[in-house]
Design an enzyme around this catalytic site. Structure first.
Site, PDB file in Angstrom:
ATOM      1  N   ASP A 222       0.996  -1.137   0.170  1.00  0.00           N
ATOM      2  CA  ASP A 222       0.158  -0.075   0.378  1.00  0.00           C
ATOM      3  C   ASP A 222       0.751   1.599   0.011  1.00  0.00           C
ATOM      4  O   ASP A 222       1.865   1.059  -0.389  1.00  0.00           O
ATOM      5  CB  ASP A 222      -1.011  -0.381   1.265  1.00  0.00           C
ATOM      6  CG  ASP A 222      -2.283   0.281   1.010  1.00  0.00           C
ATOM      7  OD1 ASP A 222      -2.403   1.646   1.010  1.00  0.00           O
ATOM      8  OD2 ASP A 222      -3.372   0.145   0.499  1.00  0.00           O
ATOM      9  N   ASP A 241      10.404  -0.082   0.605  1.00  0.00           N
ATOM     10  CA  ASP A 241      10.181   0.735  -0.175  1.00  0.00           C
ATOM     11  C   ASP A 241      10.502   0.843  -1.495  1.00  0.00           C
ATOM     12  O   ASP A 241      10.889   0.515  -2.205  1.00  0.00           O
ATOM     13  CB  ASP A 241      10.487   1.925   0.313  1.00  0.00           C
ATOM     14  CG  ASP A 241      10.202   3.635  -0.767  1.00  0.00           C
ATOM     15  OD1 ASP A 241       9.516   3.450  -1.339  1.00  0.00           O
ATOM     16  OD2 ASP A 241      10.521   4.192   0.079  1.00  0.00           O
ATOM     17  N   HIS A 258      -3.458   5.387   4.191  1.00  0.00           N
ATOM     18  CA  HIS A 258      -4.241   3.939   3.682  1.00  0.00           C
ATOM     19  C   HIS A 258      -4.134   3.359   3.962  1.00  0.00           C
ATOM     20  O   HIS A 258      -4.457   1.942   4.049  1.00  0.00           O
ATOM     21  CB  HIS A 258      -4.597   4.309   2.344  1.00  0.00           C
ATOM     22  CG  HIS A 258      -5.328   3.079   1.600  1.00  0.00           C
ATOM     23  ND1 HIS A 258      -5.357   1.960   1.171  1.00  0.00           N
ATOM     24  CD2 HIS A 258      -6.484   3.632   1.056  1.00  0.00           C
ATOM     25  CE1 HIS A 258      -5.532   1.177   0.320  1.00  0.00           C
ATOM     26  NE2 HIS A 258      -6.806   2.307   0.180  1.00  0.00           N
ATOM     27  N   ALA A 365      -6.725  -8.412  -9.604  1.00  0.00           N
ATOM     28  CA  ALA A 365      -8.298  -9.435  -8.936  1.00  0.00           C
ATOM     29  C   ALA A 365      -8.865 -10.362  -9.913  1.00  0.00           C
ATOM     30  O   ALA A 365      -9.002 -10.959  -9.628  1.00  0.00           O
ATOM     31  CB  ALA A 365      -9.038  -8.155  -8.281  1.00  0.00           C
ATOM     32  N   ASP A 403     -14.553 -13.891  -5.037  1.00  0.00           N
ATOM     33  CA  ASP A 403     -14.339 -15.504  -4.524  1.00  0.00           C
ATOM     34  C   ASP A 403     -15.449 -14.818  -3.207  1.00  0.00           C
ATOM     35  O   ASP A 403     -16.127 -16.445  -2.818  1.00  0.00           O
ATOM     36  CB  ASP A 403     -13.183 -15.538  -4.278  1.00  0.00           C
ATOM     37  CG  ASP A 403     -12.272 -15.881  -5.690  1.00  0.00           C
ATOM     38  OD1 ASP A 403     -12.649 -16.936  -6.554  1.00  0.00           O
ATOM     39  OD2 ASP A 403     -11.531 -15.494  -5.772  1.00  0.00           O
ATOM     40  N   SER A 435     -10.899  -1.587  -0.723  1.00  0.00           N
ATOM     41  CA  SER A 435      -9.674  -1.594   0.406  1.00  0.00           C
ATOM     42  C   SER A 435      -9.901  -2.347   1.378  1.00  0.00           C
ATOM     43  O   SER A 435      -8.506  -2.993   2.245  1.00  0.00           O
ATOM     44  CB  SER A 435      -9.693  -0.102  -0.079  1.00  0.00           C
ATOM     45  OG  SER A 435      -8.352   0.251  -0.863  1.00  0.00           O
TER      46      SER A 435
END
Length: 604
Positions: A222, A241, A258, A365, A403, A435
């Site tokens: 993230d 990083d 986030h 995804a 799923d 998220s």
């Protein structure tokens, strides 16, 4: 790159994807010697007004502009502003921008090439081209091109080179975090002492069934994680990083919250808070960042791959991905490696958010081998534009690739410890979107592995999906308790006991290994392989026929045990010969092993 290109065609996994061009926006690379104030002045003079959008992509030389409403944009048509800027001598190049649902995709003078490392390398691939190597990994490399180069043509030319598996532009993705609900929204059940979303998925009932969570590693890819947060600090075992390619400690920007919120839901524990897998260990990977509060975040395909690879190399059991981007071969291959070769071949469980634009399931995804996670609200309704939660500005992506669904409304979780995080406190109660749903599923996978670490990644996914509660007509919402109770006991390997006493019947010594047969007193037989450095003083040719007692620390199923730091001791009344005799000549009854360079066994 010419302004006439209207779509970006991408070929990934044998499929073709087309991204439409955003005619209102363009990317600009200025001469490096031009100061920022001079760039602003040039834009004002060339376009006739200040652009409606000006975004300097973090870590890149590119500035994203929306100049469609300026005099140059209105006078010369949709591409007028780009054409006008491109004609200025201070501008090195302009690049098109493409649309991807709720994100923008920017073409830049960068290429990612994948290759067979047994057949070629990056140096051979770029030989004789205008490209230069930025960095090289085991099976892919990131290349830079001159600003004025036709990136698509250069990438296409590389695909014809020997050993090249794919070549694609290293696309930059620009997105924004989902807007949270208005202040005052509360989804915490004060009577139960836990948030309603966790009650819905039966997490509290599953917690007593968990195994040792401190053995499970969850990687959160993230915008970084607050590593000193009181509910996260004890969990951190590594940070990276992927933008800069440096290992931690890596802190997020003071406004990039986030990833901290995702990590809390997955594994936070402390200060009265518990994530789904509270107590699991955290690998924090920064794959995106924004230049300031409230501004979009940016990442690139090569950065995403570097983050995935690092997580796998650090032994991630679960990888949580609350992000999406354009279809990419380098990202797809990284995820395939994670889900296939991770966890020593059992596969890391890869959970990916389905997306928040109300459309088809987003990349990655929609790849096979991942758990695609959609969102439901606290009433167990699929999150749509019109669902009863009142958050009408977003809807979960849906489709046959989904799923599992998990709560994506009103989640209480960790926030950056100081302003300007999402809130003035260390916590937030308004995390939303797929998220938020994704790390909940990642935490559930970690719970499964804490009880059943022998399961493969597909087996973990199958357990979670089979145990889920049907909602609506085409979705299944996570039920952690049912998944945990459905687990079969872990198989018990048929191994010798930690200590065996028996008669040494055959023996082979070499420079690399010692191998001997032991006939335990209670019957049966076992073949043992050990480092002679541990055994040289205790085993010699005369040891054959002597009763010995064996202690060992590691073994594999079946009749072969590989010893690590083992020690032999004579059985009572059978001391070894203090002066070992030379190794006997081989005979047909002895066990013969290949030399170590044949790589059949690794020395313990």
């Amino acid at each position: 790159m010419t302004p006439s290109v209207r779509t970006l065609d991408l070929h990934v996994g044998g499929r073709r994807f087309s991204l439409p061009r955003d005619l209102r926006r363009c990317g600009v690379i200025y001469d490096d010697r031009l100061a920022r104030t001079d760039r602003l002045r040039l834009e004002q003079q060339t376009l006739g007004a200040t652009p409606a959008l000006r975004f300097e992509v973090p870590g890149q030389r590119i500035t994203l502009l929306d100049a469609s409403e300026t005099p140059a944009g209105t006078r010369f048509g949709p591409l007028g502003a780009e054409t006008a800027l491109g004609a200025q001598p201070e501008v090195a190049a302009t690049f098109p921008v493409f649309q991807l649902a709720d994100k923008l995709v920017l073409l830049a003078p960068m290429i990612v090439v994948g290759f067979d490392p047994m057949a070629t390398d990056a140096a051979a691939i770029v030989a004789g081209t205008i490209l230069r190597i930025r960095y090289q990994a085991r099976d892919h490399a990131v290349l830079t091109a001159p600003a004025e180069a036709d990136v698509l043509a250069e990438a296409e030319a590389l695909t014809a080179r020997p050993g090249v598996l794919f070549a694609e532009p290293d696309l930059i993705t620009i997105g924004a975090n989902l807007r949270p609900p208005p202040p005052g929204f509360m989804a915490f059940d004060s009577a139960a002492g836990v948030q309603r979303a966790f009650l819905n998925i039966r997490a509290p009932a599953a917690w007593p069934l968990a195994g040792p969570l401190d053995a499970i590693r969850i990687a959160v890819l993230d915008d970084g994680v607050d590593l000193s947060h009181p509910a996260l600090a004890a969990a951190v075992v590594g940070s990276f990083d992927a933008i800069e390619g440096t290992e931690g400690p890596v802190s997020p920007n003071a406004w990039d919250y986030h990833g901290t919120s995702c990590a809390g839901l997955a594994l936070g524990l402390g200060a009265g808070f518990r994530g789904v897998a509270g107590g699991a260990r955290l690998l924090a990977v920064r794959i995106a960042r924004s230049p300031g509060p409230g501004q979009p975040w940016a990442t690139s395909n090569s950065v995403l791959r570097r983050g995935i690879d690092w997580a796998v190399d650090q032994g991630a059991d679960v990888i949580s991905n609350s992000w999406g981007g354009p279809p990419s071969s380098v990202v797809a291959e990284g995820i395939a490696r994670a889900s296939g070769a991770g966890r020593d071949g059992r596969g890391a469980v890869v959970a990916v958010a389905a997306g928040n634009s109300g459309g088809p399931v987003a990349f990655p995804a929609n790849l096979s081998g991942v758990i695609a996670v959609a969102a439901v609200n606290l009433a167990d309704e699929p999150k749509t534009w019109a669902s009863s939660d009142g958050e009408s500005w977003w809807a979960s992506n849906m489709g046959p690739e989904v799923d599992l669904a998990a709560p994506g409304i009103g989640l209480t979780t960790t926030d950056l410890q100081a302003a300007p995080g999402r809130t003035p406190t260390d916590w937030r109660q308004d995390f939303n979107g797929t998220s938020a749903a994704c790390p909940i599923v990642a935490g559930a996978a970690a719970l499964i592995l804490s009880r059943a670490p022998h399961l493969t990644a597909p087996e973990v996914a199958a357990v979670l999906i089979a145990a889920a509660d049907p909602i609506g007509s085409a979705q299944r919402r996570l039920n952690v308790e049912r998944a945990m109770t459905a687990l079969a006991p872990a198989p018990t390997p048929d191994l010798p006991p930690p200590e065996i006493t028996g008669r040494c019947t055959r023996l082979v010594l070499s420079e690399a290994v010692s191998v001997f047969h032991l006939a335990p007193a209670d019957g049966g037989a076992a073949l043992f392989l050990a480092d002679p450095g541990d055994l040289a003083a205790l085993i010699a040719a005369e040891a054959v026929g002597v009763d010995l007692t064996l202690r060992y620390r590691d073994s594999v199923a079946g009749p072969l045990a590989i010893l690590k730091g083992a020690r032999l001791r004579p059985a009572v009344g059978a001391p070894p010969d203090p002066d070992p005799a030379p190794e006997p000549d081989p005979d047909p009854d002895k066990v013969l092993l290949p030399r170590p360079e044949d790589d059949i066994f690794a020395t313990a």
